[in-house]
Scaffold this motif. Structure first.
Motif, PDB file in Angstrom:
ATOM      1  N   MET A   1       0.825  -1.183   0.000  1.00 41.82           N
ATOM      2  CA  MET A   1       0.000   0.000   0.000  1.00 41.82           C
ATOM      3  C   MET A   1       0.870   1.247   0.000  1.00 41.82           C
ATOM      4  SD  MET A   1      -3.121  -1.427   2.452  1.00 41.82           S
ATOM      5  CE  MET A   1      -3.213   0.036   3.357  1.00 41.82           C
ATOM      6  N   LEU A   2       1.969   1.204   0.730  1.00 45.77           N
ATOM      7  CA  LEU A   2       2.855   2.367   0.776  1.00 45.77           C
ATOM      8  C   LEU A   2       3.391   2.734  -0.609  1.00 45.77           C
ATOM      9  CD1 LEU A   2       5.062   1.668   3.944  1.00 45.77           C
ATOM     10  CD2 LEU A   2       3.289   3.415   3.703  1.00 45.77           C
ATOM     11  N   ALA A   3       3.612   1.744  -1.449  1.00 46.50           N
ATOM     12  CA  ALA A   3       4.196   1.992  -2.769  1.00 46.50           C
ATOM     13  C   ALA A   3       3.328   2.897  -3.634  1.00 46.50           C
ATOM     14  CB  ALA A   3       4.443   0.665  -3.492  1.00 46.50           C
ATOM     15  N   TYR A   4       2.032   2.895  -3.398  1.00 46.65           N
ATOM     16  CA  TYR A   4       1.125   3.649  -4.256  1.00 46.65           C
ATOM     17  C   TYR A   4       0.507   4.863  -3.565  1.00 46.65           C
ATOM     18  CZ  TYR A   4       1.769  -0.199  -7.412  1.00 46.65           C
ATOM     19  OH  TYR A   4       2.342  -1.117  -8.252  1.00 46.65           O
ATOM     20  N   MET A   5       0.923   5.144  -2.339  1.00 48.04           N
ATOM     21  CA  MET A   5       0.415   6.316  -1.618  1.00 48.04           C
ATOM     22  C   MET A   5       1.135   7.571  -2.067  1.00 48.04           C
ATOM     23  SD  MET A   5       0.181   5.276   2.335  1.00 48.04           S
ATOM     24  CE  MET A   5      -0.915   3.995   2.851  1.00 48.04           C
ATOM     25  N   ASP A   6       0.483   8.717  -1.847  1.00 54.79           N
ATOM     26  CA  ASP A   6       1.200   9.956  -2.112  1.00 54.79           C
ATOM     27  C   ASP A   6       2.309  10.104  -1.067  1.00 54.79           C
ATOM     28  OD1 ASP A   6       0.357  12.006   0.084  1.00 54.79           O
ATOM     29  OD2 ASP A   6      -1.535  11.125  -0.579  1.00 54.79           O
ATOM     30  N   GLU A   7       3.354  10.815  -1.445  1.00 52.25           N
ATOM     31  CA  GLU A   7       4.570  10.929  -0.631  1.00 52.25           C
ATOM     32  C   GLU A   7       4.299  11.465   0.774  1.00 52.25           C
ATOM     33  OE1 GLU A   7       8.661  13.473  -1.012  1.00 52.25           O
ATOM     34  OE2 GLU A   7       7.751  12.708  -2.844  1.00 52.25           O
ATOM     35  N   GLU A   8       3.457  12.467   0.895  1.00 51.44           N
ATOM     36  CA  GLU A   8       3.178  13.066   2.200  1.00 51.44           C
ATOM     37  C   GLU A   8       2.535  12.065   3.149  1.00 51.44           C
ATOM     38  OE1 GLU A   8       0.310  16.553   3.939  1.00 51.44           O
ATOM     39  OE2 GLU A   8       1.377  16.978   2.066  1.00 51.44           O
ATOM     40  N   ARG A   9       1.546  11.346   2.663  1.00 51.69           N
ATOM     41  CA  ARG A   9       0.860  10.358   3.511  1.00 51.69           C
ATOM     42  C   ARG A   9       1.808   9.225   3.893  1.00 51.69           C
ATOM     43  NH1 ARG A   9      -4.414   6.723   2.122  1.00 51.69           N
ATOM     44  NH2 ARG A   9      -4.725   5.949   4.225  1.00 51.69           N
ATOM     45  N   ARG A  10       2.582   8.739   2.918  1.00 54.76           N
ATOM     46  CA  ARG A  10       3.534   7.663   3.173  1.00 54.76           C
ATOM     47  C   ARG A  10       4.554   8.065   4.236  1.00 54.76           C
ATOM     48  NH1 ARG A  10       7.295   7.634  -1.283  1.00 54.76           N
ATOM     49  NH2 ARG A  10       8.262   9.186   0.042  1.00 54.76           N
ATOM     50  N   ASP A  11       5.124   9.271   4.084  1.00 53.60           N
ATOM     51  CA  ASP A  11       6.118   9.742   5.051  1.00 53.60           C
ATOM     52  C   ASP A  11       5.519   9.926   6.440  1.00 53.60           C
ATOM     53  OD1 ASP A  11       8.017   9.653   3.070  1.00 53.60           O
ATOM     54  OD2 ASP A  11       8.042  11.825   2.721  1.00 53.60           O
ATOM     55  N   SER A  12       4.280  10.354   6.505  1.00 47.69           N
ATOM     56  CA  SER A  12       3.602  10.517   7.786  1.00 47.69           C
ATOM     57  C   SER A  12       3.435   9.163   8.490  1.00 47.69           C
ATOM     58  CB  SER A  12       2.242  11.180   7.577  1.00 47.69           C
ATOM     59  OG  SER A  12       1.524  11.231   8.780  1.00 47.69           O
ATOM     60  N   ILE A  13       3.073   8.155   7.746  1.00 47.53           N
ATOM     61  CA  ILE A  13       2.908   6.810   8.312  1.00 47.53           C
ATOM     62  C   ILE A  13       4.248   6.288   8.827  1.00 47.53           C
ATOM     63  CG2 ILE A  13       2.435   4.388   7.716  1.00 47.53           C
ATOM     64  CD1 ILE A  13       0.184   5.521   5.894  1.00 47.53           C
ATOM     65  N   ILE A  14       5.301   6.443   8.043  1.00 48.58           N
ATOM     66  CA  ILE A  14       6.625   5.985   8.460  1.00 48.58           C
ATOM     67  C   ILE A  14       7.069   6.728   9.715  1.00 48.58           C
ATOM     68  CG2 ILE A  14       9.067   5.898   7.816  1.00 48.58           C
ATOM     69  CD1 ILE A  14       8.074   5.486   4.880  1.00 48.58           C
ATOM     70  N   GLU A  15       6.843   8.029   9.750  1.00 53.01           N
ATOM     71  CA  GLU A  15       7.240   8.828  10.905  1.00 53.01           C
ATOM     72  C   GLU A  15       6.457   8.417  12.154  1.00 53.01           C
ATOM     73  OE1 GLU A  15       6.962  13.439  12.265  1.00 53.01           O
ATOM     74  OE2 GLU A  15       7.732  13.049  10.249  1.00 53.01           O
ATOM     75  N   ASN A  16       5.157   8.201  12.015  1.00 59.81           N
ATOM     76  CA  ASN A  16       4.317   7.859  13.167  1.00 59.81           C
ATOM     77  C   ASN A  16       4.533   6.445  13.683  1.00 59.81           C
ATOM     78  OD1 ASN A  16       2.995  10.351  13.455  1.00 59.81           O
ATOM     79  ND2 ASN A  16       1.550   9.815  11.840  1.00 59.81           N
ATOM     80  N   TYR A  17       4.783   5.485  12.793  1.00 55.70           N
ATOM     81  CA  TYR A  17       4.895   4.085  13.194  1.00 55.70           C
ATOM     82  C   TYR A  17       6.326   3.558  13.207  1.00 55.70           C
ATOM     83  CZ  TYR A  17      -0.138   4.021  12.838  1.00 55.70           C
ATOM     84  OH  TYR A  17      -1.472   4.286  13.029  1.00 55.70           O
ATOM     85  N   GLY A  18       7.221   4.254  12.542  1.00 53.73           N
ATOM     86  CA  GLY A  18       8.607   3.815  12.499  1.00 53.73           C
ATOM     87  C   GLY A  18       8.803   2.598  11.617  1.00 53.73           C
ATOM     88  N   LEU A  19      10.010   2.082  11.632  1.00 53.00           N
ATOM     89  CA  LEU A  19      10.362   0.902  10.838  1.00 53.00           C
ATOM     90  C   LEU A  19      10.976  -0.138  11.777  1.00 53.00           C
ATOM     91  CD1 LEU A  19      11.924   2.721   7.747  1.00 53.00           C
ATOM     92  CD2 LEU A  19       9.675   1.649   7.891  1.00 53.00           C
ATOM     93  N   ALA A  20      10.118  -0.783  12.541  1.00 53.89           N
ATOM     94  CA  ALA A  20      10.553  -1.757  13.544  1.00 53.89           C
ATOM     95  C   ALA A  20      11.180  -2.982  12.883  1.00 53.89           C
ATOM     96  CB  ALA A  20       9.364  -2.191  14.400  1.00 53.89           C
TER      97      ALA A  20
END
Length: 68
Positions: A1-20
């Motif tokens: 899903m991240l691959a097809y999201m707009d950049e702003e939304r994708r970056d927000s998700i990564i920032e909020n949830y991190g990359l565990a």
């Protein structure tokens, strides 16, 4: 899903949830993830080779409206 999201939304998700880190195959660096997302968009599907659970493999592709 991240691959097809707009950049702003994708970056927000990564920032909020991190990359565990779940396994030794998990992508935990943003630049590596972004490269993988570009490859996913290019080939049209994603592969999971034990990134979340050791020994589990998967494939996924989005179901998109033909006009998008």
């Amino acid at each position: 899903m991240l691959a097809y999201m707009d950049e702003e939304r994708r970056d927000s998700i990564i920032e909020n949830y991190g990359l565990a880190k779940w396994t030794r195959n998990t992508l935990t660096k943003k630049d590596e993830l972004l490269e993988e997302l570009a490859e996913i968009r290019s080939r049209g599907y994603a592969l999971d080779d034990g990134e979340r659970l050791v020994g589990m493999r998967g494939i996924a592709t989005p179901i998109r409206h033909r006009e998008t």
